[in-house]
Design a protein around this motif. Structure first.
Motif, PDB file in Angstrom:
ATOM      1  N   ARG A 103      58.992  29.835  39.869  1.00  0.00           N
ATOM      2  CA  ARG A 103      60.278  29.578  40.539  1.00  0.00           C
ATOM      3  C   ARG A 103      61.411  29.523  39.529  1.00  0.00           C
ATOM      4  NH1 ARG A 103      58.154  26.297  44.826  1.00  0.00           N
ATOM      5  NH2 ARG A 103      57.823  27.780  46.532  1.00  0.00           N
ATOM      6  N   ARG A 104      61.156  28.809  38.446  1.00  0.00           N
ATOM      7  CA  ARG A 104      62.233  28.679  37.465  1.00  0.00           C
ATOM      8  C   ARG A 104      62.531  30.011  36.793  1.00  0.00           C
ATOM      9  NH1 ARG A 104      60.523  23.467  37.002  1.00  0.00           N
ATOM     10  NH2 ARG A 104      58.818  23.999  35.633  1.00  0.00           N
ATOM     11  N   LEU A 105      61.455  30.780  36.489  1.00  0.00           N
ATOM     12  CA  LEU A 105      61.661  32.087  35.861  1.00  0.00           C
ATOM     13  C   LEU A 105      62.519  32.975  36.746  1.00  0.00           C
ATOM     14  CD1 LEU A 105      58.099  32.841  34.508  1.00  0.00           C
ATOM     15  CD2 LEU A 105      60.176  32.650  33.143  1.00  0.00           C
ATOM     16  N   GLY A 121      59.507  44.053  46.264  1.00  0.00           N
ATOM     17  CA  GLY A 121      60.652  44.757  45.698  1.00  0.00           C
ATOM     18  C   GLY A 121      60.873  44.475  44.223  1.00  0.00           C
ATOM     19  N   ALA A 122      59.909  43.797  43.576  1.00  0.00           N
ATOM     20  CA  ALA A 122      60.087  43.463  42.163  1.00  0.00           C
ATOM     21  C   ALA A 122      59.797  44.651  41.255  1.00  0.00           C
ATOM     22  CB  ALA A 122      59.182  42.293  41.781  1.00  0.00           C
ATOM     23  N   VAL A 139      60.062  39.297  33.344  1.00  0.00           N
ATOM     24  CA  VAL A 139      60.719  38.046  32.954  1.00  0.00           C
ATOM     25  C   VAL A 139      59.772  37.120  32.214  1.00  0.00           C
ATOM     26  CG1 VAL A 139      62.526  38.147  34.710  1.00  0.00           C
ATOM     27  CG2 VAL A 139      60.362  37.028  35.256  1.00  0.00           C
ATOM     28  N   ALA A 140      58.471  37.354  32.280  1.00  0.00           N
ATOM     29  CA  ALA A 140      57.530  36.545  31.497  1.00  0.00           C
ATOM     30  C   ALA A 140      56.210  37.284  31.417  1.00  0.00           C
ATOM     31  CB  ALA A 140      57.323  35.184  32.147  1.00  0.00           C
ATOM     32  N   LEU A 141      55.491  37.055  30.296  1.00  0.00           N
ATOM     33  CA  LEU A 141      54.189  37.689  30.124  1.00  0.00           C
ATOM     34  C   LEU A 141      53.324  36.766  29.276  1.00  0.00           C
ATOM     35  CD1 LEU A 141      52.306  40.207  30.244  1.00  0.00           C
ATOM     36  CD2 LEU A 141      53.434  41.011  28.185  1.00  0.00           C
ATOM     37  N   GLY A 142      52.169  36.418  29.775  1.00  0.00           N
ATOM     38  CA  GLY A 142      51.276  35.590  28.974  1.00  0.00           C
ATOM     39  C   GLY A 142      50.229  34.925  29.841  1.00  0.00           C
ATOM     40  N   VAL A 153      55.200  38.512  34.985  1.00  0.00           N
ATOM     41  CA  VAL A 153      56.087  38.204  36.101  1.00  0.00           C
ATOM     42  C   VAL A 153      57.217  39.222  36.132  1.00  0.00           C
ATOM     43  CG1 VAL A 153      57.533  36.458  37.189  1.00  0.00           C
ATOM     44  CG2 VAL A 153      55.521  35.755  35.876  1.00  0.00           C
ATOM     45  N   LEU A 154      57.314  39.945  37.248  1.00  0.00           N
ATOM     46  CA  LEU A 154      58.379  40.936  37.422  1.00  0.00           C
ATOM     47  C   LEU A 154      59.399  40.388  38.405  1.00  0.00           C
ATOM     48  CD1 LEU A 154      56.476  44.349  37.813  1.00  0.00           C
ATOM     49  CD2 LEU A 154      57.655  43.482  35.805  1.00  0.00           C
ATOM     50  N   HIS A 155      60.648  40.657  38.094  1.00  0.00           N
ATOM     51  CA  HIS A 155      61.712  40.255  39.006  1.00  0.00           C
ATOM     52  C   HIS A 155      62.809  41.292  38.935  1.00  0.00           C
ATOM     53  CE1 HIS A 155      64.114  37.643  41.452  1.00  0.00           C
ATOM     54  NE2 HIS A 155      65.097  37.676  40.568  1.00  0.00           N
TER      55      HIS A 155
END
Lengths: 246, 303
Positions: free
Chosen positions: B296-298, B39-40, B209-212, B202-204
């Motif tokens: 997890r933190r992201l 569902g992200a 939420v993050a890319l690299g 990272v999709l949320h």
């Protein structure tokens, strides 16, 4: 050339898979053959004047076209859509016109085999072998487009199992009341009038021109058949959903 | 021009926003993993690349082409593996690869050899419905590669595969990358992204939420430092905590985490203590955070 290669490969696959599954071929060839042999030999249908085999041969040829194009194409396409096969083909370079072309080619190939078998059996049963080429080709082409379009119309809007049920129900209704098993002229008045406007009745009359001893189809018949051959593909194209029904 | 360009992409289903302003690029010769929980917005994102849906806002380009408007020009150049895709129920793998090869203008020279590559040689004449789930999955991968694609989009390529199948698929993906193909894949498994991807997006909840690269993500992570190691499950954590100067706790049977500065001297102290005690020291991981921790933190910090 790559378009031809793609269409031929797709059409060949559709035929091979249909033969391997068998059930649809049984409907496409078995039922018309059964109707032809049984009612030619056992005189129970009110077929009017003339020998049963001469009256039945055009009807059965029409039934073969109807089942190959509507039931055959409709049910297989419905399941291909239901299971996401069409979605997968949709991200291959096979374009939609090519897929439709392949389905038409596969259907015509199936019909060629069906009609060859049916006409040989009709000859064995004593059919008078009257044959006119232009109406024969015209009936096959218009009938295939009209009923193929009807099959695609059902396949494109219904879910897989519902499509299977409705296709078979329409086939049975056309078989009984569409002038296939019983000539429209022999049906009760209002039913007969409706049968004349149905594509099945028109296809049988057109086949009568092609394979019967007398011209049975007037211009009106060909007009009805041609109209269906426009209406059903257009309706199918307008409503067809390639993705599975959620 | 990047092989895949996604710019401020928004995808909505009615009132639900599945993808909410995602921008990212993927280059030729790299593996980019879209990672996120179910569902992200991963599948919605790749479906815009495949031309199945139009962006509600923003734009996507694959090889500089619009996946919907330039469909006919694009499809011969990409390979796609859909999530839980079915084929004709009675088609044989050998027929399927030849059929799909016929649809492509420049297919691989020997479609049958593709079946060897995905480990289906012995099953090449078994009809599709009699193949196992993993075999069907590998056939789907072969079909994605038959047209010699420049961009490959794989939705959950290793889902449902056994260990052998996963290894096979991973090695094929690495070969594709080495051949200069841009591979974009989705996964909800961290392990998969960590093993396969050069970069991770990272999709949320529809947002990026993050890319690299993993190193970049770990370096940017502000989480506490730690050293992970494995050892006997009855380890004296209290004594070791004193030696290392930070709390040591068990994460699972025989696996431990020390929340201390992640440095060579910490690792040396740890190894020294194990040597003194005569204990077996298993895998030690220091310096780089596990993707799992970063992830997890992201996801926890994401709004």
């Amino acid at each position: 050339m790559s378009a031809v290669r793609a269409v031929v490969a797709q059409a060949r696959t559709e035929v091979v898979l249909a033969v391997r599954q068998g059930e649809q071929l049984l409907v496409a060839l078995g039922i018309p053959l059964l109707v032809l042999v049984f009612f030619s030999v056992v005189d129970v249908l009110p077929l009017g004047s003339g020998r049963p085999v001469d009256v039945l041969t055009p009807s059965v040829a029409a039934l073969a076209v109807l089942s190959a194009s509507m039931v055959g194409v409709g049910i297989s396409t419905g399941f291909e859509r239901h299971y996401g096969v069409l979605k997968r083909l949709g991200v291959s370079p096979l374009t939609r016109p090519r897929l439709l072309g392949a389905k038409a080619l596969a259907t015509v190939a199936t019909e060629a085999v069906q009609l060859a078998v049916l006409l040989v059996v009709a000859l064995v049963l004593g059919w008078d072998a009257s044959f006119s080429f232009v109406p024969f080709v015209g009936a096959i082409v218009l009938g295939t487009v009209a009923f193929g379009g009807l099959g695609m119309l059902l396949a494109g809007v219904l879910s897989g199992p519902a499509n299977l049920a409705v296709n078979n129900a329409v086939y049975l209704l056309l078989l009984l009341f569409g002038g296939v098993a019983v000539p429209a002229a022999e049906l009760p008045g209002p039913v007969g009038a409706v049968a004349d406007l149905l594509p099945s009745g028109a296809l049988i009359a057109a086949m009568g021109d092609a394979l019967g001893s007398a011209d049975t189809a007037g211009a009106g018949t060909w007009l009805v058949l041609a109209a269906w051959a426009v209406v059903t593909p257009v309706a199918a194209a307008a409503t067809f959903s390639w993705a599975p029904r959620d | 021009m990047s092989a895949v360009e996604i710019e401020s992409l928004v995808v909505r289903y009615g009132s639900v926003t599945a993808v909410d302003g995602v921008s990212l690029r993927a280059e030729a010769g790299e593996v980019l993993a879209l990672l996120g929980p179910n569902g992200a917005g991963k599948t919605s994102t790749v479906e815009t690349l495949e031309g199945f849906r139009c962006p509600d806002a923003g734009s996507v380009r694959v090889l500089g082409l619009d996946p919907v408007g330039d469909r006919r020009a694009l499809l011969p150049r990409i390979g796609v593996m859909l999530q839980s895709c079915r084929l004709y129920s009675v088609i044989r793998p050998v027929e399927a690869v030849r059929l799909f090869a016929a649809h492509h203008p420049h297919p691989v020279d020997d479609p049958d050899a593709l079946l060897d590559r995905v480990g289906l040689r012995d099953r090449s004449r078994t009809v599709w419905r009699r193949l196992s789930g993993g075999e069907q999955q590998r056939l789907a991968l072969a079909l994605a590669l038959v047209g010699r694609p420049e961009v490959v989009v794989l939705d959950e390529p290793t889902a449902g595969l056994d260990v052998h199948g996963r290894d096979l698929v991973r090695s094929i993906i690495r070969e594709l990358r080495d051949d200069g193909v841009c591979v974009l894949l989705t996964t909800h498994e961290l392990d998969e992204a960590e093993r396969l991807a050069d970069r991770v997006a990272v999709l949320h909840r529809g947002r990026l939420v993050a890319l690299g690269s993993l190193d970049e993500l770990a370096a940017a992570d502000r989480g506490p430092q730690s050293v992970r190691f494995s050892g006997p499950s009855d380890l004296d954590v209290a004594a070791l905590s004193t030696v290392l100067g930070g709390p040591v706790r068990a994460e699972g049977p025989g696996s431990f985490v020390a929340e201390v500065v992640s440095s060579a001297s910490t690792v040396a102290s740890l190894a020294g203590w194990f040597a003194e005690q005569g204990l077996p020291l298993g895998e030690v991981r220091a310096g780089r955070q596990r993707l799992e921790d970063v992830y997890r933190r992201l996801v926890e910090e994401a709004p």
